[in-house]
Write an enzyme that holds these catalytic residues in place. Structure first.
Site, PDB file in Angstrom:
ATOM      1  N   GLY A   1       1.012  -1.254  -0.015  1.00 37.94           N
ATOM      2  CA  GLY A   1      -0.068  -0.141   0.071  1.00 37.94           C
ATOM      3  C   GLY A   1       0.855   1.061   0.144  1.00 37.94           C
TER       4      GLY A   1
ATOM      5  N   ASN B   1      -2.797  -8.496   1.070  1.00 39.92           N
ATOM      6  CA  ASN B   1      -3.943  -9.289  -0.141  1.00 39.92           C
ATOM      7  C   ASN B   1      -4.123  -8.533  -1.096  1.00 39.92           C
ATOM      8  OD1 ASN B   1      -5.738  -7.238   0.523  1.00 39.92           O
ATOM      9  ND2 ASN B   1      -6.870  -8.432   1.681  1.00 39.92           N
TER      10      ASN B   1
ATOM     11  N   SER C   1      -5.881  -5.961  -1.866  1.00 40.11           N
ATOM     12  CA  SER C   1      -7.308  -5.424  -2.219  1.00 40.11           C
ATOM     13  C   SER C   1      -7.367  -4.228  -2.560  1.00 40.11           C
ATOM     14  CB  SER C   1      -8.075  -5.563  -0.945  1.00 40.11           C
ATOM     15  OG  SER C   1      -7.517  -4.904   0.124  1.00 40.11           O
ATOM     16  N   ASN C   2      -6.483  -3.250  -2.093  1.00 42.95           N
ATOM     17  CA  ASN C   2      -6.444  -1.876  -2.398  1.00 42.95           C
ATOM     18  C   ASN C   2      -4.872  -1.300  -3.000  1.00 42.95           C
ATOM     19  OD1 ASN C   2      -7.697   0.744  -2.631  1.00 42.95           O
ATOM     20  ND2 ASN C   2      -6.554   1.577  -0.758  1.00 42.95           N
TER      21      ASN C   2
ATOM     22  N   PHE D   1       0.265  -1.904   8.715  1.00 41.46           N
ATOM     23  CA  PHE D   1      -0.431  -0.982   8.194  1.00 41.46           C
ATOM     24  C   PHE D   1      -1.780  -1.585   7.467  1.00 41.46           C
ATOM     25  CE2 PHE D   1       4.003   0.255   7.416  1.00 41.46           C
ATOM     26  CZ  PHE D   1       4.179   1.301   7.848  1.00 41.46           C
TER      27      PHE D   1
ATOM     28  N   SER E   1      -4.981   6.712  13.389  1.00 43.40           N
ATOM     29  CA  SER E   1      -5.584   7.789  12.662  1.00 43.40           C
ATOM     30  C   SER E   1      -6.091   8.992  13.584  1.00 43.40           C
ATOM     31  CB  SER E   1      -6.704   7.599  11.767  1.00 43.40           C
ATOM     32  OG  SER E   1      -7.179   8.745  10.991  1.00 43.40           O
TER      33      SER E   1
ATOM     34  N   THR F   1      -8.439  10.736  13.006  1.00 40.86           N
ATOM     35  CA  THR F   1      -9.838  10.356  12.876  1.00 40.86           C
ATOM     36  C   THR F   1     -10.354  10.050  14.359  1.00 40.86           C
ATOM     37  OG1 THR F   1     -11.637   9.609  11.560  1.00 40.86           O
ATOM     38  CG2 THR F   1     -10.141   8.148  12.180  1.00 40.86           C
TER      39      THR F   1
ATOM     40  N   TYR G   1     -15.158   3.326   9.722  1.00 46.17           N
ATOM     41  CA  TYR G   1     -13.752   3.325   9.740  1.00 46.17           C
ATOM     42  C   TYR G   1     -13.055   3.725  11.033  1.00 46.17           C
ATOM     43  CZ  TYR G   1      -9.015   4.819   8.488  1.00 46.17           C
ATOM     44  OH  TYR G   1      -7.732   5.202   8.648  1.00 46.17           O
TER      45      TYR G   1
ATOM     46  N   LYS H   1     -10.663   1.748  13.973  1.00 41.74           N
ATOM     47  CA  LYS H   1      -9.314   2.235  14.756  1.00 41.74           C
ATOM     48  C   LYS H   1      -9.406   2.567  16.366  1.00 41.74           C
ATOM     49  CE  LYS H   1      -6.885   2.829  10.895  1.00 41.74           C
ATOM     50  NZ  LYS H   1      -5.936   1.665  10.573  1.00 41.74           N
TER      51      LYS H   1
ATOM     52  N   LEU I   1      -7.801  14.959  -0.852  1.00 37.06           N
ATOM     53  CA  LEU I   1      -7.469  16.106  -1.553  1.00 37.06           C
ATOM     54  C   LEU I   1      -6.333  15.982  -2.359  1.00 37.06           C
ATOM     55  CD1 LEU I   1      -8.364  18.984  -1.738  1.00 37.06           C
ATOM     56  CD2 LEU I   1      -6.909  19.558   0.145  1.00 37.06           C
TER      57      LEU I   1
END
Ligand code: NAD
Ligand code: WQD
Length: 339
Positions: free
Chosen positions: A10, A32, A34-35, A80, A124, A126, A148, A152, A199
């Site tokens: 990632g 994996n 996936s992203n 991660f 994060s 967040t 999400y 965390k 952004l």
């Protein structure tokens, strides 16, 4: 020292592997995909001139995780791997809880079984929700505004419980602010699938002609120009914080939380203007409605990381823009560009 890097293909994981390899660590990476794209692993090997093993494994596959720990003698894990799209997490909460929370539980179970007890975890900013004041200290109250963010918070609680249950654990929880930019080679970077949520990748895709204009989500916030303010941190500074955290957990047990930010807040328009200045690209934009769930201002106090880890961010907003642009312009289609 051998470090297992989960989510190694990632955006942040691939940058971290470069830093680890260049500092003499042995790395084993799993993802994996996936992203992400396996091409990032190839690029990291080319950039560093060093080899390491990569496994396309899923954290949820306990048998494969076990086989990895049987094969290698890991000293520590940097974790991660996880899903990270806020909007998607609202649509698919169970996928997020299953992947992020159950994946981390699997990882911790296998670590416990093989007595690998040093862990660095990607959390994060967040988790601070909408803070009452800024800058944000690690001691501020936490809350989640979406699934999400809640994954965390839940994982942070699990890791604290784990460390309280047995002092053999040594855990650093790193709360990232807004990582942007790319490795200075321009060969690896952020590679969002579809329309970017964040952004900086949106700006670079406008600049390269892939998107017509940037939509700025609101200019009526209580900030110097009305647009949202964030603490943007260069991804290379961010990953250097992980190496400092590894050194710290090698010497200390227990669990510690660190903010990784620059301590400076820039607005959306500040970022657009700086990007245009350093790249000579104009960024057409329009002001649209606020995005649901966004907050006005978010920036870190990172004194604890400076004092305890001897880490501070050094790169400027200009560097972040230059490096994000180099990656985008040299790889207009991300990792698909050179394949
Ligand atoms: P990323 O999506 O580029 O990297 C995460 C990687 O984890 C991806 O390569 C994905 O394929 C992999 N992955 C997901 N679930 C997995 C599973 N079950 N098994 C194995 N691999 C799996 O994201 P990133 O920006 O590099 O973020 C890394 C970590 O940092 C994430 O945990 C993210 O939540 C956290 N974080 C990111 C930001 C940010 O703005 N980028 C900010 C704060 C925290
Ligand atoms: C930054 C600013 C937007 C896109 C998110 C996650 C957070 C963390 C980092 C993982 C805000 C504005 C954005 C656009 C815009 N990730 N914006 N137009 O929202 O601070 O944080 O990524 O943990 O959890 O929520 O980052 O890059 O999305 O937005 O005007 O097209 O840019 O409103 O003010 P954010 P972002």
């Amino acid at each position: 020292m051998t470090v297992l890097v989960t989510g190694g293909a990632g955006y942040i994981g691939s940058h971290a592997i470069i830093e680890l390899l260049q500092n003499g660590y042995n790395v084993v990476a799993l993802d994996n995909l996936s992203n992400s794209d396996k091409e990032s692993i190839k690029k990291v090997k080319e950039i560093t001139g060093k080899n390491f093993s990569f496994y396309q494994y899923d954290l949820l596959d306990y048998g494969k995780m076990r086989s990895l720990f049987e094969k290698y003698n890991f000293d520590s894990v940097i974790h991660f791997a996880g899903l990270k799209a806020v909007g998607e997490s609202v649509e698919l909460p169970i996928d997020y809880y299953y992947n992020n929370v159950s994946g981390t539980i699997n990882l911790c179970r296998v670590m416990d079984e093989f007595e690998v007890t040093k862990l660095v975890f990607s959390s994060s900013a967040t988790v601070y929700g909408d803070p009452k004041t800024v800058p944000i200290y690690e001691t501020f109250p936490t809350s989640a505004t979406n699934p999400y963010g809640r994954t965390k918070l839940i994982i942070e609680e699990i890791l604290k419980d784990l460390s309280y249950s047995n002092m053999k654990w040594s855990i650093a929880i790193l709360r990232y602010f807004n990582p942007i930019g790319a490795h200075h080679s321009g060969r690896i970077g952020e590679n969002p699938k579809g329309e970017p949520n964040n952004l900086m990748p949106y700006i670079t895709q406008v600049a390269v002609g892939k998107r017509e204009k940037l939509k700025i989500f609101g200019n009526d916030y209580n900030t110097h120009d009305g647009t949202g303010v964030r603490d943007y941190i260069h991804v290379v500074d961010l990953v250097k914080g992980h190496l400092k955290a590894l050194e710290y957990i090698n010497k200390n047990t227990g669990v510690e939380i660190f903010n990784l930010g620059t301590g400076k807040g820039y607005s959306v328009l500040d970022l657009v203007k700086t990007f245009s200045k350093v790249t000579s690209k104009s960024i057409p934009y329009e002001i649209v409605e606020r995005r649901a769930g966004d907050i006005a201002v978010c920036y870190a106090n990172s004194d604890k990381a400076r004092e305890v880890l001897d880490w501070s961010a050094v790169k400027k907003l200009e560097d972040m823009c230059k490096d994000a642009w180099k990656w985008q312009v040299e790889n207009p289609n991300g990792y698909k560009s050179e394949q």
